[in-house]
Design a protein around this motif. Sequence first.
Motif, PDB file in Angstrom:
ATOM      1  N   LEU A  31      -0.876  17.933  -7.561  1.00 23.82           N
ATOM      2  CA  LEU A  31      -0.594  16.678  -6.864  1.00 23.82           C
ATOM      3  C   LEU A  31      -1.435  15.598  -7.527  1.00 23.82           C
ATOM      4  O   LEU A  31      -2.673  15.687  -7.525  1.00 23.82           O
ATOM      5  N   GLN A  32      -0.788  14.616  -8.117  1.00 21.01           N
ATOM      6  CA  GLN A  32      -1.508  13.540  -8.827  1.00 21.01           C
ATOM      7  C   GLN A  32      -2.439  14.113  -9.887  1.00 21.01           C
ATOM      8  O   GLN A  32      -3.537  13.606 -10.091  1.00 21.01           O
ATOM      9  N   SER A 136       3.828   6.019  -8.898  1.00 22.82           N
ATOM     10  CA  SER A 136       2.668   5.918  -8.003  1.00 22.82           C
ATOM     11  C   SER A 136       2.214   7.281  -7.522  1.00 22.82           C
ATOM     12  O   SER A 136       1.073   7.447  -7.099  1.00 22.82           O
ATOM     13  N   SER A 137       3.102   8.245  -7.553  1.00 18.81           N
ATOM     14  CA  SER A 137       2.691   9.588  -7.162  1.00 18.81           C
ATOM     15  C   SER A 137       3.601  10.620  -7.829  1.00 18.81           C
ATOM     16  O   SER A 137       4.783  10.363  -8.067  1.00 18.81           O
ATOM     17  N   ARG A 138       3.028  11.767  -8.142  1.00 16.91           N
ATOM     18  CA  ARG A 138       3.816  12.808  -8.813  1.00 16.91           C
ATOM     19  C   ARG A 138       3.380  14.177  -8.304  1.00 16.91           C
ATOM     20  O   ARG A 138       2.199  14.377  -7.987  1.00 16.91           O
ATOM     21  N   THR A 173       7.359   9.445  -7.293  1.00 18.19           N
ATOM     22  CA  THR A 173       7.473   8.362  -6.315  1.00 18.19           C
ATOM     23  C   THR A 173       7.070   7.049  -6.982  1.00 18.19           C
ATOM     24  O   THR A 173       6.074   7.001  -7.721  1.00 18.19           O
ATOM     25  N   GLU A 175       6.802   2.633  -6.084  1.00 12.17           N
ATOM     26  CA  GLU A 175       6.757   1.707  -4.962  1.00 12.17           C
ATOM     27  C   GLU A 175       7.742   0.568  -5.183  1.00 12.17           C
ATOM     28  O   GLU A 175       7.936   0.104  -6.311  1.00 12.17           O
ATOM     29  N   GLY A 178       6.035  -2.439  -1.739  1.00  6.23           N
ATOM     30  CA  GLY A 178       5.025  -1.772  -0.927  1.00  6.23           C
ATOM     31  C   GLY A 178       5.474  -0.501  -0.256  1.00  6.23           C
ATOM     32  O   GLY A 178       4.669   0.177   0.392  1.00  6.23           O
ATOM     33  N   ALA A 179       6.744  -0.133  -0.372  1.00 14.57           N
ATOM     34  CA  ALA A 179       7.248   1.087   0.274  1.00 14.57           C
ATOM     35  C   ALA A 179       7.592   2.132  -0.782  1.00 14.57           C
ATOM     36  O   ALA A 179       8.090   1.792  -1.855  1.00 14.57           O
ATOM     37  N   PRO A 180       7.307   3.396  -0.492  1.00 15.39           N
ATOM     38  CA  PRO A 180       7.559   4.447  -1.479  1.00 15.39           C
ATOM     39  C   PRO A 180       9.041   4.828  -1.587  1.00 15.39           C
ATOM     40  O   PRO A 180       9.750   4.871  -0.590  1.00 15.39           O
TER      41      PRO A 180
ATOM     42  N   ARG B 250      -0.788  14.610   1.992  1.00 13.77           N
ATOM     43  CA  ARG B 250      -0.046  14.151   0.810  1.00 13.77           C
ATOM     44  C   ARG B 250       0.134  12.627   0.770  1.00 13.77           C
ATOM     45  O   ARG B 250      -0.200  12.017  -0.246  1.00 13.77           O
ATOM     46  N   ILE B 253      -3.379  11.021   0.179  1.00  7.31           N
ATOM     47  CA  ILE B 253      -3.966  11.279  -1.143  1.00  7.31           C
ATOM     48  C   ILE B 253      -3.219  10.491  -2.212  1.00  7.31           C
ATOM     49  O   ILE B 253      -3.828   9.899  -3.110  1.00  7.31           O
ATOM     50  N   THR B 254      -1.895  10.466  -2.135  1.00 11.37           N
ATOM     51  CA  THR B 254      -1.115   9.770  -3.162  1.00 11.37           C
ATOM     52  C   THR B 254      -1.078   8.264  -2.933  1.00 11.37           C
ATOM     53  O   THR B 254      -0.654   7.513  -3.806  1.00 11.37           O
ATOM     54  N   GLY B 255      -1.485   7.846  -1.747  1.00  9.73           N
ATOM     55  CA  GLY B 255      -1.492   6.408  -1.459  1.00  9.73           C
ATOM     56  C   GLY B 255      -0.132   5.858  -1.081  1.00  9.73           C
ATOM     57  O   GLY B 255       0.049   4.644  -0.994  1.00  9.73           O
ATOM     58  N   THR B 256       0.839   6.744  -0.846  1.00  8.97           N
ATOM     59  CA  THR B 256       2.182   6.264  -0.501  1.00  8.97           C
ATOM     60  C   THR B 256       2.341   6.006   0.995  1.00  8.97           C
ATOM     61  O   THR B 256       3.371   5.487   1.420  1.00  8.97           O
ATOM     62  N   LYS B 260      -1.905   3.798   5.455  1.00  7.00           N
ATOM     63  CA  LYS B 260      -3.180   4.143   4.799  1.00  7.00           C
ATOM     64  C   LYS B 260      -4.303   3.170   5.157  1.00  7.00           C
ATOM     65  O   LYS B 260      -5.473   3.548   5.158  1.00  7.00           O
ATOM     66  N   LYS B 319     -10.906  14.069  -0.715  1.00 11.10           N
ATOM     67  CA  LYS B 319     -10.141  13.406  -1.768  1.00 11.10           C
ATOM     68  C   LYS B 319     -10.039  11.901  -1.519  1.00 11.10           C
ATOM     69  O   LYS B 319     -10.045  11.104  -2.450  1.00 11.10           O
TER      70      LYS B 319
END
Lengths: 458, 431
Positions: A31-32, A136-138, A173, A175, A178-180, B250, B253-256, B260, B319
């Motif tokens: 994760l990340q 922004s996230s993987r 993911t 953005e 501001g939304a994923p 999740r 941590i990912t900031g999505t 947050k 984290k």
Amino acid sequence: MNTNLFSYKHLLSAYTELRCQENNSLVISFLQGDNTTNTRLTTSGVSARVYKKGAWGFASHPEISDKGVRFVLDTATRNSNFLAAKEPQPDIPLPHGGVTTDRDTPEPQNQLRSEDLVPFLKEIDHYIATKYPRISSRTVSLNCSELKKTLLNSDGVSAYSYLPRSFIAIGMTVEQEGAPVRLQELFGGRGQFTDLFTAPEALFSKIDWLYEHLMRKREGIFAEAGLKTCVLAPELTGILAHEAIGHTCEADLVLGGSIAGSHLGHPVASPLVSLVDFAHTALGATCPVPVVVDDEGSAAQDAVLIDRGILKGFLHNKESARHFGVAPTGNARAFRFSDEPLIRMRNTAILPGTAKLEEMIASLDDGYYLMRPSNGQADTTSEFMFGVTLGYEVKNGKLGRAIKDTTISGMAFQVLQTVSQVSQEFKWISGGMCGKKQLIPVGMGGPALKCQVMIGGR
Amino acid sequence: MTLKELNFQALEALAQAGAEKAETILTSTEKTEMNLENGQLKLIRTTVDHHWRLTALQDQRRGSITVNKVDLESLELAVAEVMAITAASAPDAAHDTAAFQRAKTFRKGAAQPDLETMYQRLDAFTHAVATSFPRIVLLSAQLDFTGSTTFFQNSNGVDFTAQQGSYNFSVMFSAKAGTSSSSMNYSGFSSLNLEDELLNGGSLRTLLAQADQGLAPRKAPGKFEGTVIIAPDCLEGFLYSLLGITITDRPLITGTSLFKDKLDQPVASPLLTLASRPVAPEIAPGYFITADGYEAQNATIIQDGILKTFLLSLYGANKTGLPRGANDGGAFVITPGPQCLAEIVKGVKKGLLLTRFSGGAPSPNGDFSGIAKNSFYLEDGVIQYPLSETMIAGNLISLFRAITAISQERIDFGFALLPWVAAQGVTISAQ
């Protein structure tokens, strides 16, 4: 695990199934870029199911030993006796499953371990992180699983089956205001890791494909809610076959009032539609989840549910086959050693047609091309739904803007009547897990379909 | 050697094998289950199993293995394998094990099932349904007693034992008359005993009556934006979805996560107070130990619309630098509102009574869509008719901000205590 159960044959007096089973899985997740999970799970044990005077008793124990076998046989018999005394039923024998023995090839011994797999996944993660900094996230996750079963029943049937599956799931993911916005793809299928994945680089072009669609989805619009003509990609047709028709045709649900019960022998779909729950081989190749002998010891047969639009049959275990006066189809399956066999699908697919996918999209004046599914659910009324994570609007035969996540639904027998084109292209989804009291791995396949469905949106 | 001693031995073996920190959790479970199929009691199951998870930390690397064999030979193999897995893992400084807490034993519920009473209750249930709801078809039902003992030990000195036993009932049903059939529905509840009849548990009487009324469903009138009254059976899924994309590991941590930066800020209607109470007396099963080895505490998640806590694990907290959650979520309890359900229905100009939602997994931004199952169309404050082929779409975060009423009445599921919740701004559409 390849346990010889024959030494207990003399202990099986009433109709009895004795099964040893081992489920293994290896899960490694990033994760990340952080290695959040690296774990192995092994569960194994023995179970017995006894049928006496219409009553079933079941027991399971984690010890595959003389003590464990005797415990499950004694306890299952006691449970069956308790129920038979309370709820007496006619003592009608179950049908024989039409098979005596079958053995899959034993599992290979030299399998990859964590020390080989972690760097493989790390390289995939590194590729995404460096090539696509706008992400922004993987997530990158590996799940390798094995099911090993040894079965003996009181009819003398013995079988050994081995099913390995390996999958890498990649999620990204971005953005948008501001939304994923997220998109995920599953790679892999039946087989050991080394059968399916050669090098991390082999997945890079698929990651590029995923990223391109994600960036389009980022700008996506809500689908327009309502009844729409859509082209379902093969990846969606498989889940349509499973959710919309397969569940409706499970004989236990038919006995419970499924609408399919009153449609046997009648048209339920366009004549372009034929649908089969394949046992182990389809279209000249081994299916994603091959079943040669089911967990009751019946020979697994292809179950033709729809033949050119006509509803032809249901999915059966021994007891439902006896009720309907047909042969068992070999659909009794259990997921863990501690699970009893239930009527489950195996590899459910709509058969390919003659159209070409590109031409089907080009023929669509105003609708949607739906490409990737998520979860689904069915009903005894044949109303189904499943999520759609990737799709595009189609205007005048051209792909337009991507759409946001949505859900499609309909009454299966009505939707399938609207099928006007079926593609030559055919694909299996191999990573399916169906939930019905227990989980079970299933294959779902199909061609592209042009049809009318309800789409959720704004 | 007892199972607890074996679990301690595993901890010592991991230390001897080089683990800097280690954690061992051994759960022994026995389940007795009665299964009803198409109205007939068909099967009794007895399942015995173990779940033994060994976790090691070394050089900031973490690995774990789970097996279900509890003997010294299996232990030796498991320790060797978990150390190999750990060595192969990539390092991450956020991995850790729970800090020392005083040793404690938790007990809840009976140790053994009452098989005869289980049978009597299930038999009485089928007869009561046949008498009170003759058009109901019981597709399947399971009544089980699950007893478990968990030993949780780690190298920081954590030493917890939890013994729990509870009855769990679930049922799937539809109504049928001639060739007409309602959509299938399902529900269930948990209880520490079988003192009451099963039909009185959870929302069963309400849902069976609604299924009986659902034999001639119709589509909603076109497409409109309306009010949705979310029934308790449906609400729990919405809560898990909302919290899953906002306050768990999740998304944080990912900031999505869209929450947050929202701790101690409004995230929902001021009408909403939501707690997770796994060790509360009103929760029958619950849990005493979090997945990462802390004694579970009750926690208010949203107080009068204000976010009061995240549900981060120890890893997630390390984290993100945010506080660890007091529990793992679930065991939801929502504070009742001042209005009764009938009054809330009267206040709806146009909308749905949403009894079951069958939809795709919500997007990480909260967008959702799906079918309104077993639901009813509302207009001018009156329940008009049962629905079919009707979809709803909206956004979870907006939905909880747009709550207009919470009912006085709550359904006690044993594992949760939930009211009916009305919210505006949902797109409702039918062909």
